[in-house]
Write a protein that holds these residues in place. Sequence first.
Motif, PDB file in Angstrom:
ATOM      1  N   ILE A  22       8.701   4.732 -13.225  1.00  0.00           N
ATOM      2  CA  ILE A  22       8.735   5.226 -11.851  1.00  0.00           C
ATOM      3  C   ILE A  22       8.423   4.072 -10.904  1.00  0.00           C
ATOM      4  N   ASP A  23       9.244   3.910  -9.871  1.00  0.00           N
ATOM      5  CA  ASP A  23       9.008   2.834  -8.916  1.00  0.00           C
ATOM      6  C   ASP A  23       9.586   3.246  -7.565  1.00  0.00           C
ATOM      7  N   GLY A  24       8.893   2.889  -6.495  1.00  0.00           N
ATOM      8  CA  GLY A  24       9.391   3.200  -5.156  1.00  0.00           C
ATOM      9  C   GLY A  24       8.280   3.223  -4.136  1.00  0.00           C
ATOM     10  N   ARG A  25       8.525   3.896  -3.032  1.00  0.00           N
ATOM     11  CA  ARG A  25       7.576   4.002  -1.932  1.00  0.00           C
ATOM     12  C   ARG A  25       7.530   5.447  -1.458  1.00  0.00           C
ATOM     13  N   TYR A  26       6.322   5.925  -1.128  1.00  0.00           N
ATOM     14  CA  TYR A  26       6.244   7.307  -0.671  1.00  0.00           C
ATOM     15  C   TYR A  26       6.829   7.478   0.730  1.00  0.00           C
ATOM     16  N   ASP A  27       7.030   6.381   1.467  1.00  0.00           N
ATOM     17  CA  ASP A  27       7.686   6.455   2.761  1.00  0.00           C
ATOM     18  C   ASP A  27       9.170   6.088   2.658  1.00  0.00           C
ATOM     19  N   GLY A  28       9.689   6.012   1.428  1.00  0.00           N
ATOM     20  CA  GLY A  28      11.084   5.666   1.208  1.00  0.00           C
ATOM     21  C   GLY A  28      11.629   6.382  -0.010  1.00  0.00           C
ATOM     22  N   GLU A  29      12.210   5.615  -0.905  1.00  0.00           N
ATOM     23  CA  GLU A  29      12.865   6.181  -2.079  1.00  0.00           C
ATOM     24  C   GLU A  29      12.023   5.934  -3.316  1.00  0.00           C
ATOM     25  N   VAL A  30      11.938   6.946  -4.178  1.00  0.00           N
ATOM     26  CA  VAL A  30      11.248   6.825  -5.465  1.00  0.00           C
ATOM     27  C   VAL A  30      12.281   7.065  -6.562  1.00  0.00           C
ATOM     28  N   VAL A  31      12.382   6.121  -7.491  1.00  0.00           N
ATOM     29  CA  VAL A  31      13.429   6.155  -8.514  1.00  0.00           C
ATOM     30  C   VAL A  31      12.801   6.213  -9.900  1.00  0.00           C
ATOM     31  N   CYS A  62       0.809  -1.213   0.000  1.00  0.00           N
ATOM     32  CA  CYS A  62       0.000   0.000   0.000  1.00  0.00           C
ATOM     33  C   CYS A  62       0.848   1.271   0.000  1.00  0.00           C
ATOM     34  N   HIS A  63       2.159   1.177   0.283  1.00  0.00           N
ATOM     35  CA  HIS A  63       3.031   2.345   0.257  1.00  0.00           C
ATOM     36  C   HIS A  63       3.698   2.534  -1.108  1.00  0.00           C
ATOM     37  N   ARG A  64       3.387   1.658  -2.021  1.00  0.00           N
ATOM     38  CA  ARG A  64       4.110   1.622  -3.291  1.00  0.00           C
ATOM     39  C   ARG A  64       3.636   2.702  -4.252  1.00  0.00           C
ATOM     40  N   ILE A  65       4.565   3.217  -5.039  1.00  0.00           N
ATOM     41  CA  ILE A  65       4.265   4.119  -6.148  1.00  0.00           C
ATOM     42  C   ILE A  65       4.862   3.511  -7.399  1.00  0.00           C
ATOM     43  N   LYS A  66       4.065   3.408  -8.436  1.00  0.00           N
ATOM     44  CA  LYS A  66       4.552   2.920  -9.724  1.00  0.00           C
ATOM     45  C   LYS A  66       3.977   3.811 -10.813  1.00  0.00           C
ATOM     46  N   GLY A  67       4.687   3.895 -11.917  1.00  0.00           N
ATOM     47  CA  GLY A  67       4.187   4.718 -13.010  1.00  0.00           C
ATOM     48  C   GLY A  67       5.195   4.847 -14.121  1.00  0.00           C
ATOM     49  N   ALA A  68       4.952   5.827 -14.984  1.00  0.00           N
ATOM     50  CA  ALA A  68       5.815   6.043 -16.139  1.00  0.00           C
ATOM     51  C   ALA A  68       5.767   7.499 -16.548  1.00  0.00           C
ATOM     52  N   VAL A  69       6.834   7.951 -17.185  1.00  0.00           N
ATOM     53  CA  VAL A  69       6.905   9.290 -17.776  1.00  0.00           C
ATOM     54  C   VAL A  69       6.929   9.121 -19.283  1.00  0.00           C
TER      55      VAL A  69
END
Length: 461
Positions: A340-349, A320-327
Amino acid sequence: MMSMMCFPVCGSPERRRAVVRVDDDADVEADASDVFFDARDAFDARASALSSEQPMMRDVEDDHDDDNGTFAALSRASERMERESRSNLAARARATATAIKAVLNAAASKKSIDLTSFLGTPIRWCSRYSVLRIATDSVSPISKDMPSRTFRMYEMLRRVRVDAVDSTAEERFLGVLGAFIAECEPPRSLKKPLNPVLGETAMHTITFADGSSFECVWEQVSHHPPVTANFARGPTFVVAGNVQPKPHLVGAHIEVALDGYVQFVIPSRGNETYEASMPTFEWRFLPRWYARMKPNAPVTFACARTGFRAELTYGTKYGCHRIKGAVYALGAGNGVVYTIDGRYDGEVVATPTRSDEAPKTIYDANEFLHIGQCAGRAREHWMMVKRHDDPRDSDTVWRECFEAMDRNDWDAARAAKKKVEDNERVERRARAERGDIWRPKYFTHDTSTGRWVRNDVPTMT
């Protein structure tokens, strides 16, 4: 919005016998100190079964007539819990059982029940701030030591190399996208913030160690529907937006869609504008009570001038903390240039699709957590000053209520809250009788776009 779900455990631990009326046909004799837990277990079991079914989402307007009975039942049950909050244990237990029954009936209807105008939340379950102060006063779900999302967003904007000779469109886009991610997170508290009254404001200045600052103003520009406008001006960016919360009871959880937008504008680059939609979050009650971003609900972020667009989703199957996507690169091909991949409570790369380039960290919550955990570091890095020079300031409007809440004097807090809301109704009726049209102090409605934009000069004193 959530009062029908958060049932407080209150009263003496002494065990007493009581008769609890669950419905109109049956009385259930139970130990009063166990009623809350028995009722909550029944709610969890029934709600679990309901949540496994796909809720039937229909337009709110289409369901308005059908929902009146459900909405009224929720309101009556919440008012009864508020009324009985200082009564004996048996009365509180009966009110809790009635509330649980109302929630189960609402969940069983499989409808999306609009809670926008729901005002029945007991004062004990309200936060000690108004909706206008969420961005600056609410505690991050990541950690109590984490600086507020407003600080994080502005700090990320300060890092964007706006005027550098070698600044590229990709670099600026990813930098502003990181600032947007820093601002998006679910609430930590399951308590409902107070609904702002019409014209209520929140103004503050955020100053950083190098002397740069952001001047910010929020104002409640509409009451029906409830719309909040905001504007901030910093050294290199202007941030503006409108937001209208739309809470709905959907099955066994509450879904809060934030209808609106946020813009990041770079004046020195010909008003280069980045615009994002607002995410949706949920208050979940199974298997535990918590808040999260709505899974797989798309959030868009785009800049026509730089030629890039991003699509993000939160809380996928990976957590549930995950962020995924694309530019995506706009124009010919419209191809993916970054994942785009990462966590809003951690690192997003951001990982470029071009194999010859290294991944780029566009946001890292850990560095902000480190600042918050080190004594004095946050004060050395930045400072926020609230400006209470407006009689409609949020802290001024709700001062009596907040002071009573600080004393745990809930009767006084309830009375102070009612006084604010009653005064607002009196003013609204008086304006209607005079035929006056209310106008916000800091914002004007742009009829061409349907948005509220910042005034150059306040329209009223």
